[in-house]
Design an enzyme around this catalytic site. Structure first.
Site, PDB file in Angstrom:
ATOM      1  N   LYS A   1      -0.584 -18.604  11.441  1.00 36.34           N
ATOM      2  CA  LYS A   1      -0.099 -19.711  10.623  1.00 36.34           C
ATOM      3  C   LYS A   1       0.878 -20.566  11.438  1.00 36.34           C
ATOM      4  O   LYS A   1       0.756 -21.774  11.508  1.00 36.34           O
ATOM      5  CB  LYS A   1       0.570 -19.155   9.364  1.00 36.34           C
ATOM      6  CG  LYS A   1       1.125 -20.228   8.457  1.00 36.34           C
ATOM      7  CD  LYS A   1       1.681 -19.648   7.169  1.00 36.34           C
ATOM      8  CE  LYS A   1       2.439 -20.727   6.416  1.00 36.34           C
ATOM      9  NZ  LYS A   1       3.044 -20.263   5.184  1.00 36.34           N
TER      10      LYS A   1
ATOM     11  N   GLU B   1       3.357 -11.454  19.122  1.00 35.23           N
ATOM     12  CA  GLU B   1       2.232 -10.530  19.323  1.00 35.23           C
ATOM     13  C   GLU B   1       0.936 -11.309  19.528  1.00 35.23           C
ATOM     14  O   GLU B   1       0.149 -11.029  20.432  1.00 35.23           O
ATOM     15  CB  GLU B   1       2.068  -9.605  18.105  1.00 35.23           C
ATOM     16  CG  GLU B   1       3.180  -8.581  17.910  1.00 35.23           C
ATOM     17  CD  GLU B   1       4.369  -9.130  17.131  1.00 35.23           C
ATOM     18  OE1 GLU B   1       4.480 -10.373  16.988  1.00 35.23           O
ATOM     19  OE2 GLU B   1       5.184  -8.322  16.675  1.00 35.23           O
TER      20      GLU B   1
ATOM     21  N   GLY C   1       1.356 -16.282   4.420  1.00 33.25           N
ATOM     22  CA  GLY C   1       0.510 -15.488   5.325  1.00 33.25           C
ATOM     23  C   GLY C   1      -0.254 -14.390   4.595  1.00 33.25           C
ATOM     24  O   GLY C   1      -1.450 -14.207   4.786  1.00 33.25           O
ATOM     25  N   ARG C   2       0.447 -13.663   3.719  1.00 34.45           N
ATOM     26  CA  ARG C   2      -0.203 -12.529   3.033  1.00 34.45           C
ATOM     27  C   ARG C   2      -1.085 -12.982   1.872  1.00 34.45           C
ATOM     28  O   ARG C   2      -1.675 -12.148   1.187  1.00 34.45           O
ATOM     29  CB  ARG C   2       0.858 -11.528   2.568  1.00 34.45           C
ATOM     30  CG  ARG C   2       1.971 -12.125   1.726  1.00 34.45           C
ATOM     31  CD  ARG C   2       3.138 -11.155   1.569  1.00 34.45           C
ATOM     32  NE  ARG C   2       4.269 -11.745   0.866  1.00 34.45           N
ATOM     33  CZ  ARG C   2       5.235 -12.454   1.431  1.00 34.45           C
ATOM     34  NH1 ARG C   2       5.184 -12.693   2.736  1.00 34.45           N
ATOM     35  NH2 ARG C   2       6.233 -12.925   0.732  1.00 34.45           N
TER      36      ARG C   2
ATOM     37  N   GLU D   1       5.842  -6.946   1.388  1.00 34.86           N
ATOM     38  CA  GLU D   1       6.479  -8.131   1.969  1.00 34.86           C
ATOM     39  C   GLU D   1       6.853  -9.093   0.829  1.00 34.86           C
ATOM     40  O   GLU D   1       7.812  -9.843   0.927  1.00 34.86           O
ATOM     41  CB  GLU D   1       5.542  -8.820   2.977  1.00 34.86           C
ATOM     42  CG  GLU D   1       6.288  -9.684   3.973  1.00 34.86           C
ATOM     43  CD  GLU D   1       5.451 -10.125   5.168  1.00 34.86           C
ATOM     44  OE1 GLU D   1       5.738  -9.708   6.292  1.00 34.86           O
ATOM     45  OE2 GLU D   1       4.495 -10.902   4.962  1.00 34.86           O
TER      46      GLU D   1
ATOM     47  N   HIS E   1      -8.184  15.891  -0.479  1.00 34.26           N
ATOM     48  CA  HIS E   1      -8.092  17.074   0.388  1.00 34.26           C
ATOM     49  C   HIS E   1      -6.895  16.975   1.319  1.00 34.26           C
ATOM     50  O   HIS E   1      -6.856  17.644   2.347  1.00 34.26           O
ATOM     51  CB  HIS E   1      -9.401  17.240   1.168  1.00 34.26           C
ATOM     52  CG  HIS E   1     -10.543  17.566   0.259  1.00 34.26           C
ATOM     53  ND1 HIS E   1     -10.861  18.859  -0.107  1.00 34.26           N
ATOM     54  CD2 HIS E   1     -11.394  16.759  -0.421  1.00 34.26           C
ATOM     55  CE1 HIS E   1     -11.881  18.835  -0.952  1.00 34.26           C
ATOM     56  NE2 HIS E   1     -12.222  17.559  -1.160  1.00 34.26           N
TER      57      HIS E   1
ATOM     58  N   LYS F   1      12.816  -9.391  14.963  1.00 37.90           N
ATOM     59  CA  LYS F   1      12.166 -10.274  15.957  1.00 37.90           C
ATOM     60  C   LYS F   1      13.213 -10.856  16.908  1.00 37.90           C
ATOM     61  O   LYS F   1      13.010 -10.911  18.111  1.00 37.90           O
ATOM     62  CB  LYS F   1      11.457 -11.440  15.252  1.00 37.90           C
ATOM     63  CG  LYS F   1      10.243 -11.058  14.437  1.00 37.90           C
ATOM     64  CD  LYS F   1       9.579 -12.326  13.898  1.00 37.90           C
ATOM     65  CE  LYS F   1       8.572 -12.030  12.811  1.00 37.90           C
ATOM     66  NZ  LYS F   1       8.069 -13.207  12.127  1.00 37.90           N
TER      67      LYS F   1
HETATM   68  O1  F6P Z   1       6.493 -11.289  10.515  1.00 35.97           O
HETATM   69  C1  F6P Z   1       5.863 -11.390   9.296  1.00 35.97           C
HETATM   70  C2  F6P Z   1       4.909 -12.539   9.267  1.00 35.97           C
HETATM   71  O2  F6P Z   1       5.601 -13.732   9.209  1.00 35.97           O
HETATM   72  C3  F6P Z   1       3.941 -12.411   8.101  1.00 35.97           C
HETATM   73  O3  F6P Z   1       4.460 -12.896   6.927  1.00 35.97           O
HETATM   74  C4  F6P Z   1       2.773 -13.147   8.610  1.00 35.97           C
HETATM   75  O4  F6P Z   1       1.622 -12.856   7.876  1.00 35.97           O
HETATM   76  C5  F6P Z   1       2.720 -12.645  10.029  1.00 35.97           C
HETATM   77  O5  F6P Z   1       4.078 -12.564  10.406  1.00 35.97           O
HETATM   78  C6  F6P Z   1       1.930 -13.471  11.001  1.00 35.97           C
HETATM   79  O6  F6P Z   1       2.402 -14.774  11.085  1.00 35.97           O
HETATM   80  P1  F6P Z   1       1.534 -15.917  11.743  1.00 35.97           P
HETATM   81  O7  F6P Z   1       0.282 -16.069  10.965  1.00 35.97           O
HETATM   82  O8  F6P Z   1       2.402 -17.142  11.705  1.00 35.97           O
HETATM   83  O9  F6P Z   1       1.228 -15.512  13.169  1.00 35.97           O
END
Ligand code: F6P
Length: 539
Positions: free
Chosen positions: A205, A211, A266-267, A352, A383, A503
């Site tokens: 987003k 990452e 995002g979620r 979240e 199980h 972060k």
């Molecule tokens: O760190 C949490 C977050 O902001 C989530 O809410 C989001 O889904 C995820 O990181 C990834 O963010 P992006 O889509 O901006 O890479």
């Protein structure tokens, strides 16, 4: 007004003191039709909530609480595009992602539904080109492998939906998902792929997530390394983002970018362009079915009376357990192998969203908010950890999700599987009394070990079979249940400030680990020693 001061809250507290200890055995004995009565149905999902520790009075008071907390008004504000994400001053309009083309929704002078469908059409045209082999890679070969690179909401939805809808996917396409910055994730996901036939979807987003950008750079090195030409990026990378500038900065042509908007959290984004991998897998028609399922549940949530409203009921029941039974966690157990990543997906959606400690207007909270959500496919869980559900000292409500039909009929597997849905709900609710255990001739010293207290609540969700449409309805059900809970608790379910500090601190530590900066003597003694040892181990 504080939640604790609301009339319905006080009435619920008094009511809990009265009926909280009542056993489900009694509740069922008192009302022979309870099993049919305490149920609701919408968008292809049947909810049996009769095995919850509630009476008609509990339900009446929970609905009253919802009214006092203005659930209906808040819901309508969300659907209208009002900026209900107060800490980020944003609208919350994931519901617009699945509105039909024919229903315009104008927010701040912009028809967001028209925007959504414009992007869906672009995605569909692209998906058709990839699926038909018309889109060629740098060396002229068709794309055969798609790797979604993203994390959090830009990964969990896509991977969950791919697994859930695998039955409907184009089987000559391979799909992989890379999220972790751990290099193993990238290396293992790509080790058997050929760059000539591989397309990377960089999903972010913000297009600023460490990452994802790290993995995206490694993906570019991998493609350019194999194909020997920077120009290959144009044919092997597309982006999904709200940030065109950063996409261009990374080197992806914005003509190959699919957009969404800051009013999609995002979620809550798996049905936006973040679902591009899903559309590539199941095709534009399958994706349209998924959206239709979401929309059907949205409409149910928007229009059904609260007492018959699946998401509202599920949300209110969660509030009942969290705030009056001190419940800490909720299990979600799909009895459908294709839904194996559904609990992981729900963890971000629920935790979240509702892991919050202040109200929307910033006041500290003196009651519990979001519970821990967790789960695994049902029979495997039986199980493993179900022992604790049945005989442990904690009360853990569970949602059991079953289907009338399997997508892979094989002998009597499906009946065996489904018998467990009903048997587990029964065992959790009714348990086994001391008399029953004794009557089986159990040795006296073993009797206490075999007694099952029961009175453990569950919801059972039942659908005909797992389709894109049912998946959409199921996800929307939990989205709106989360909304219901957040509204009662008076929190902002749409921000996530709590993930920021880690972060920022990691960004400060990175140069110390890479050698770009000397270890910082100002760290606390624990962090200092851990970094010293890490550097020694790193060699
Ligand atoms: O760190 C949490 C977050 O902001 C989530 O809410 C989001 O889904 C995820 O990181 C990834 O963010 P992006 O889509 O901006 O890479």
């Amino acid at each position: 007004m504080s939640l604790r001061e609301r009339a319905a809250w006080k009435a619920l507290a008094a009511h809990h003191a009265e009926i909280g200890g009542k056993h489900l055995r009694e509740l069922f004995a008192e009302d022979p039709s309870r099993g049919e009565r305490l149920s609701a149905e919408a968008a292809g999902l049947y909810l049996d909530y009769s095995k919850n520790r509630v009476t008609d009075e509990t339900l009446r008071l929970l609905v009253q609480l919802a009214r006092e907390c203005e659930l209906e008004e808040q819901r309508d504000l969300m659907f209208s595009g009002a900026p209900i994400n107060t800490s980020e001053h944003r609208s919350v309009l994931h519901v617009a992602l699945r509105m039909p083309k024919t229903a315009p929704l104008v927010v701040d002078g912009v028809d967001v539904v028209a925007q959504v469908h414009g992007e869906l059409d672009r995605m569909a045209a692209f998906a058709d080109r990839i699926r038909s082999g018309q889109w060629r890679g740098h060396t002229g070969k068709p794309i055969r492998a798609i790797v979604n690179v993203g994390i959090g909401g830009s990964d969990l939805g896509p991977v969950m939906a791919y697994e859930a809808l695998r039955h409907y996917t184009q089987r000559d396409l391979t799909f992989r998902f890379v999220s972790n910055v751990d290099s193993t994730d990238f290396v293992e996901a790509t080790r058997d792929l050929n760059a000539e036939e591989t397309l990377f979807i960089i999903s972010s987003k913000t297009f600023g997530t460490l990452e994802t950008l790290t993995n995206a750079h490694s993906a570019r090195d991998w493609v350019v390394g194999q194909l020997g030409d920077e120009a290959a990026v144009a044919k092997h990378f597309v982006a999904v983002s709200t940030n065109a500038d950063r996409v261009a900065e990374f080197g992806i042509d914005t003509a190959n970018m699919f957009g969404f908007w800051d009013w999609v959290g995002g979620r809550y984004s798996m049905d936006s362009a973040i679902g591009l991998s899903t559309m590539l897998a199941v095709g534009p028609e399958g994706f349209a079915e998924l959206l239709a399922g979401f929309h059907e549940m949205d409409e149910h949530f928007r229009t059904a009376p609260l007492g018959e409203n699946l998401p509202a009921l599920m949300g209110l029941l969660t509030v009942w357990y969290v705030n009056f039974f001190n419940v800490q966690s909720v299990g979600v157990m799909p009895y459908e192998q294709y839904l194996k990543r559904f609990p992981a997906y729900l963890q971000q959606l629920t935790m979240e969203s509702n892991g919050k400690h202040v109200t929307r207007d910033g006041r500290p909270i003196d009651y519990d908010t979001g519970p821990v959500y967790w789960g695994e496919p049902g029979t495997n869980g039986q199980h493993s950890f179900y022992q604790l559900l049945h005989q442990g000292t904690r009360l853990i409500p569970v949602d059991l999700i079953g289907f009338g039909q399997t997508l892979n009929p094989l002998r009597d597997h499906h009946d065996l599987l489904s018998s467990n849905v009903f048997a587990q709900a029964q065992a959790l609710a009714f348990g086994k009394t001391e008399e029953e255990v004794r009557a089986e001739g159990t040795a006296a010293d073993v009797v206490p070990h075999r007694v099952m207290e029961g009175n453990r609540p569950s919801n059972v969700l039942l659908a005909e079979r797992l389709t894109p449409r049912v998946l959409g309805a199921l996800v929307a059900l939990y989205e709106h249940s989360v909304f219901t809970q957040g509204t009662i608790w008076g929190i902002d379910s749409f921000d996530q400030w709590g993930v920021e500090l880690g972060k920022v601190l990691a960004a400060k530590i990175i140069p110390e680990l890479t050698g770009a900066a000397a270890p910082n003597p100002e760290h606390d003694s624990s962090t200092r020693e851990l970094i010293r040892r890490y550097l020694a181990l790193k060699g």
